[in-house]
Design a protein around this motif. Structure first.
Motif, PDB file in Angstrom:
ATOM      1  N   THR A   1      -8.290  21.006   7.958  1.00  0.00           N
ATOM      2  CA  THR A   1      -8.103  22.187   8.802  1.00  0.00           C
ATOM      3  C   THR A   1      -7.565  21.873  10.189  1.00  0.00           C
ATOM      4  OG1 THR A   1     -10.451  22.038   9.459  1.00  0.00           O
ATOM      5  CG2 THR A   1      -9.905  23.550   7.656  1.00  0.00           C
ATOM      6  N   ASN A   2      -7.986  20.791  10.812  1.00  0.00           N
ATOM      7  CA  ASN A   2      -7.755  20.624  12.248  1.00  0.00           C
ATOM      8  C   ASN A   2      -6.299  20.450  12.648  1.00  0.00           C
ATOM      9  OD1 ASN A   2     -10.405  20.955  13.009  1.00  0.00           O
ATOM     10  ND2 ASN A   2     -10.881  18.776  13.064  1.00  0.00           N
ATOM     11  N   HIS A   3      -5.611  19.477  12.094  1.00  0.00           N
ATOM     12  CA  HIS A   3      -4.229  19.216  12.537  1.00  0.00           C
ATOM     13  C   HIS A   3      -3.380  18.749  11.370  1.00  0.00           C
ATOM     14  CE1 HIS A   3      -4.250  14.730  12.439  1.00  0.00           C
ATOM     15  NE2 HIS A   3      -5.550  14.884  12.596  1.00  0.00           N
ATOM     16  N   HIS A   4      -2.109  19.131  11.385  1.00  0.00           N
ATOM     17  CA  HIS A   4      -1.165  18.755  10.326  1.00  0.00           C
ATOM     18  C   HIS A   4      -1.746  19.083   8.951  1.00  0.00           C
ATOM     19  CE1 HIS A   4      -0.088  16.184  13.782  1.00  0.00           C
ATOM     20  NE2 HIS A   4       1.154  16.286  13.342  1.00  0.00           N
ATOM     21  N   ALA A   5      -2.414  20.240   8.871  1.00  0.00           N
ATOM     22  CA  ALA A   5      -3.079  20.633   7.617  1.00  0.00           C
ATOM     23  C   ALA A   5      -2.112  21.414   6.729  1.00  0.00           C
ATOM     24  CB  ALA A   5      -4.327  21.452   7.926  1.00  0.00           C
ATOM     25  N   PHE A   6      -0.985  20.791   6.432  1.00  0.00           N
ATOM     26  CA  PHE A   6       0.034  21.442   5.611  1.00  0.00           C
ATOM     27  C   PHE A   6       0.697  20.405   4.713  1.00  0.00           C
ATOM     28  CE2 PHE A   6       1.693  20.765   9.953  1.00  0.00           C
ATOM     29  CZ  PHE A   6       2.683  19.810   9.708  1.00  0.00           C
ATOM     30  N   GLU A   7       1.424  20.878   3.735  1.00  0.00           N
ATOM     31  CA  GLU A   7       2.102  19.988   2.796  1.00  0.00           C
ATOM     32  C   GLU A   7       3.055  19.056   3.551  1.00  0.00           C
ATOM     33  OE1 GLU A   7       5.022  20.292  -1.144  1.00  0.00           O
ATOM     34  OE2 GLU A   7       3.991  22.084  -0.389  1.00  0.00           O
ATOM     35  N   GLY A   8       2.912  17.757   3.309  1.00  0.00           N
ATOM     36  CA  GLY A   8       3.735  16.771   4.005  1.00  0.00           C
ATOM     37  C   GLY A   8       3.216  16.426   5.387  1.00  0.00           C
ATOM     38  N   GLY A   9       2.065  16.980   5.755  1.00  0.00           N
ATOM     39  CA  GLY A   9       1.534  16.755   7.101  1.00  0.00           C
ATOM     40  C   GLY A   9       1.159  15.315   7.379  1.00  0.00           C
TER      41      GLY A   9
ATOM     42  N   ILE B   1       0.832  -1.206   0.000  1.00  0.00           N
ATOM     43  CA  ILE B   1       0.000   0.000   0.000  1.00  0.00           C
ATOM     44  C   ILE B   1       0.865   1.254   0.000  1.00  0.00           C
ATOM     45  CG2 ILE B   1      -1.707   1.300   1.343  1.00  0.00           C
ATOM     46  CD1 ILE B   1      -2.881  -1.383   2.240  1.00  0.00           C
ATOM     47  N   LEU B   2       1.964   1.227   0.733  1.00  0.00           N
ATOM     48  CA  LEU B   2       2.861   2.389   0.761  1.00  0.00           C
ATOM     49  C   LEU B   2       3.428   2.658  -0.633  1.00  0.00           C
ATOM     50  CD1 LEU B   2       4.107   4.517   2.613  1.00  0.00           C
ATOM     51  CD2 LEU B   2       5.969   2.933   3.088  1.00  0.00           C
ATOM     52  N   LYS B   3       3.757   1.602  -1.368  1.00  0.00           N
ATOM     53  CA  LYS B   3       4.251   1.764  -2.738  1.00  0.00           C
ATOM     54  C   LYS B   3       3.169   2.377  -3.629  1.00  0.00           C
ATOM     55  CE  LYS B   3       6.294  -0.797  -6.603  1.00  0.00           C
ATOM     56  NZ  LYS B   3       6.741  -2.133  -7.086  1.00  0.00           N
ATOM     57  N   LYS B   4       1.930   1.972  -3.420  1.00  0.00           N
ATOM     58  CA  LYS B   4       0.809   2.454  -4.237  1.00  0.00           C
ATOM     59  C   LYS B   4       0.578   3.947  -4.058  1.00  0.00           C
ATOM     60  CE  LYS B   4      -4.094   1.440  -5.152  1.00  0.00           C
ATOM     61  NZ  LYS B   4      -5.217   0.507  -4.841  1.00  0.00           N
ATOM     62  N   PHE B   5       0.741   4.426  -2.824  1.00  0.00           N
ATOM     63  CA  PHE B   5       0.451   5.832  -2.518  1.00  0.00           C
ATOM     64  C   PHE B   5       1.716   6.611  -2.143  1.00  0.00           C
ATOM     65  CE2 PHE B   5      -3.522   3.558  -1.496  1.00  0.00           C
ATOM     66  CZ  PHE B   5      -4.379   4.214  -2.379  1.00  0.00           C
ATOM     67  N   ASP B   6       2.842   6.182  -2.683  1.00  0.00           N
ATOM     68  CA  ASP B   6       4.128   6.748  -2.294  1.00  0.00           C
ATOM     69  C   ASP B   6       4.168   8.271  -2.446  1.00  0.00           C
ATOM     70  OD1 ASP B   6       7.188   6.297  -1.788  1.00  0.00           O
ATOM     71  OD2 ASP B   6       7.073   7.566  -3.568  1.00  0.00           O
ATOM     72  N   ARG B   7       3.813   8.797  -3.593  1.00  0.00           N
ATOM     73  CA  ARG B   7       3.899  10.243  -3.832  1.00  0.00           C
ATOM     74  C   ARG B   7       2.928  11.006  -2.930  1.00  0.00           C
ATOM     75  NH1 ARG B   7       0.988  13.890  -6.519  1.00  0.00           N
ATOM     76  NH2 ARG B   7      -0.430  12.292  -7.298  1.00  0.00           N
ATOM     77  N   GLU B   8       1.687  10.543  -2.872  1.00  0.00           N
ATOM     78  CA  GLU B   8       0.671  11.249  -2.086  1.00  0.00           C
ATOM     79  C   GLU B   8       0.986  11.229  -0.592  1.00  0.00           C
ATOM     80  OE1 GLU B   8      -1.393   9.441  -5.720  1.00  0.00           O
ATOM     81  OE2 GLU B   8       0.121   8.859  -4.244  1.00  0.00           O
ATOM     82  N   PHE B   9       1.484  10.118  -0.095  1.00  0.00           N
ATOM     83  CA  PHE B   9       1.757   9.992   1.338  1.00  0.00           C
ATOM     84  C   PHE B   9       2.726  11.060   1.824  1.00  0.00           C
ATOM     85  CE2 PHE B   9       4.345   7.961   4.773  1.00  0.00           C
ATOM     86  CZ  PHE B   9       3.357   7.955   5.757  1.00  0.00           C
ATOM     87  N   TYR B  10       3.714  11.384   1.014  1.00  0.00           N
ATOM     88  CA  TYR B  10       4.726  12.366   1.432  1.00  0.00           C
ATOM     89  C   TYR B  10       4.376  13.799   1.043  1.00  0.00           C
ATOM     90  CZ  TYR B  10       7.634   8.447   2.762  1.00  0.00           C
ATOM     91  OH  TYR B  10       8.118   7.309   3.382  1.00  0.00           O
ATOM     92  N   GLN B  11       3.267  14.001   0.336  1.00  0.00           N
ATOM     93  CA  GLN B  11       2.869  15.347  -0.064  1.00  0.00           C
ATOM     94  C   GLN B  11       1.592  15.833   0.614  1.00  0.00           C
ATOM     95  OE1 GLN B  11       2.552  15.634  -4.329  1.00  0.00           O
ATOM     96  NE2 GLN B  11       4.743  15.453  -4.659  1.00  0.00           N
ATOM     97  N   PHE B  12       0.644  14.946   0.860  1.00  0.00           N
ATOM     98  CA  PHE B  12      -0.690  15.351   1.310  1.00  0.00           C
ATOM     99  C   PHE B  12      -0.682  15.838   2.761  1.00  0.00           C
ATOM    100  CE2 PHE B  12      -4.179  13.465  -1.544  1.00  0.00           C
ATOM    101  CZ  PHE B  12      -3.457  13.733  -2.692  1.00  0.00           C
ATOM    102  N   PRO B  13      -1.640  16.689   3.103  1.00  0.00           N
ATOM    103  CA  PRO B  13      -1.846  17.046   4.513  1.00  0.00           C
ATOM    104  C   PRO B  13      -2.539  15.900   5.233  1.00  0.00           C
ATOM    105  CG  PRO B  13      -3.568  18.036   3.172  1.00  0.00           C
ATOM    106  CD  PRO B  13      -2.608  17.368   2.207  1.00  0.00           C
ATOM    107  N   ALA B  14      -2.515  15.934   6.562  1.00  0.00           N
ATOM    108  CA  ALA B  14      -3.204  14.915   7.339  1.00  0.00           C
ATOM    109  C   ALA B  14      -4.653  15.287   7.614  1.00  0.00           C
ATOM    110  CB  ALA B  14      -2.478  14.671   8.664  1.00  0.00           C
ATOM    111  N   ALA B  15      -5.016  16.542   7.375  1.00  0.00           N
ATOM    112  CA  ALA B  15      -6.387  16.995   7.595  1.00  0.00           C
ATOM    113  C   ALA B  15      -6.622  18.241   6.758  1.00  0.00           C
ATOM    114  CB  ALA B  15      -6.628  17.299   9.070  1.00  0.00           C
TER     115      ALA B  15
END
Length: 314
Positions: free
Chosen positions: A150-158, A134-148
């Motif tokens: 608005t609430n928390h870690h809402a930034f690039e790489g979050g 699964i990590l291989k499948k979403f490799d690019r998005e996992f390291y670029q996307f925010p975690a939320a």
């Protein structure tokens, strides 16, 4: 240019900022206005453009850098900008959106190196194979996307930053409580929010996809694990596969928070608590980042609408 973090209440200022998000809304009188969130590398602040004529609606879209003159005020205890004069950045002005985005405090290379070291410590073959798949499948998005949104870690790489912080906490907890299965803890944490790569549209003007809105990341990650197991030829009745699915399905802890089942094994409960701890810490740090010692933050809706005080000695 004045950074958002350094703006004072009642201060007139000007500078270049990124439009992080924008919504076209209507007043009670039926007039259009733009509700905008402005961003620089130190934070965000919202404001409204009341004269939302067709030209403004076309120009002021998410991802554009603008020059703004405005006044910072408080409205219902929340900071905002008012008396806004806005235009698009142009010519030789600083127009690269990348320069204004808040980013993970740890760079991607370091995050990748740490995740790879954790993968080697997942000793159970079923969990290791599924996580890697699964990590291989979403490799690019996992390291670029925010975690939320608005609430928390809402930034690039979050997303990756939140996940690795949880992994570090899990390492320490497992040292104190060796009764916990370290491999399951690591596998569950690595995957718990992975489906936010499907739930969200991306870094720019982050919003929910249709699947994200209708299903949510908890259901989506369970689907991804089931698909991975089928593709890898893993028996769906194996206990270790069911344990992994359980920690993912229960990681929000409560049914009313979106988990279809409450934690029923130790690892599931502790992953939930670590997730809550890291999210809460980030929300508190974000709120306190914008206040001086001896002051209280704005209210944090996701933390029971409480505000937090920054001690003078900090």
């Amino acid at each position: 240019m004045v950074l958002i973090k350094n703006l004072s209440i009642g201060e007139f200022f000007e500078g270049f900022y990124l439009i992080k998000s924008v919504e076209l809304r209507q007043t009670r009188a039926g007039k259009d206005f733009l509700a905008i969130v402005f961003q620089d590398r130190t934070g965000t602040i919202s404001g409204n453009i009341w004269d939302a004529n067709p030209k403004a609606i076309k120009q002021f879209v998410a991802g554009r850098v603008v020059h703004m003159k405005a006044l910072k005020e408080l409205y219902n205890g929340m900071p905002q900008v008012n008396r806004i004069s806005l235009r698009l950045a142009e010519g030789n002005e600083p127009i690269n959106p990348e320069d204004y985005r808040e980013k993970s405090p740890v760079n991607e290379a370091e995050l990748r190196e740490y995740v790879e070291s954790i993968l080697f410590r997942i000793e159970n073959a079923t969990w290791n194979r599924i996580v890697r798949h699964i990590l291989k499948k979403f490799d690019r998005e996992f390291y670029q996307f925010p975690a939320a949104k608005t609430n928390h870690h809402a930034f690039e790489g979050g997303l990756a930053y939140h996940t690795t912080t949880m992994l570090q906490l899990a390492e320490k907890v497992c040292e104190v409580y060796p009764q916990l299965n370290e491999s399951l803890m690591f596998a569950g944490i690595l995957l718990h929010d992975m489906a936010k790569c499907i739930e969200f549209t991306g870094v720019e003007n982050t919003s929910y996809t249709l699947r994200g809105n209708l299903l949510g990341h908890i259901v989506l990650i369970d689907e991804e694990v089931s698909k991975a197991a089928m593709e890898l030829g893993i028996d769906e009745e194996k206990e270790d596969l069911l344990l992994l699915r359980h920690v993912l399905l229960s990681h929000h802890g409560q049914l009313e928070y979106g988990s279809p089942v409450r934690p029923k094994i130790m690892e599931a409960e502790i992953i939930h608590q670590i997730d809550m701890m890291d999210a809460s810490m980030m929300m508190m740090m974000t709120a306190l980042n914008n206040v001086d010692p001896g002051q209280s933050s704005q209210r944090v809706f996701a933390l029971e609408n409480r505000n937090f005080y920054k001690p003078l000695n900090n």
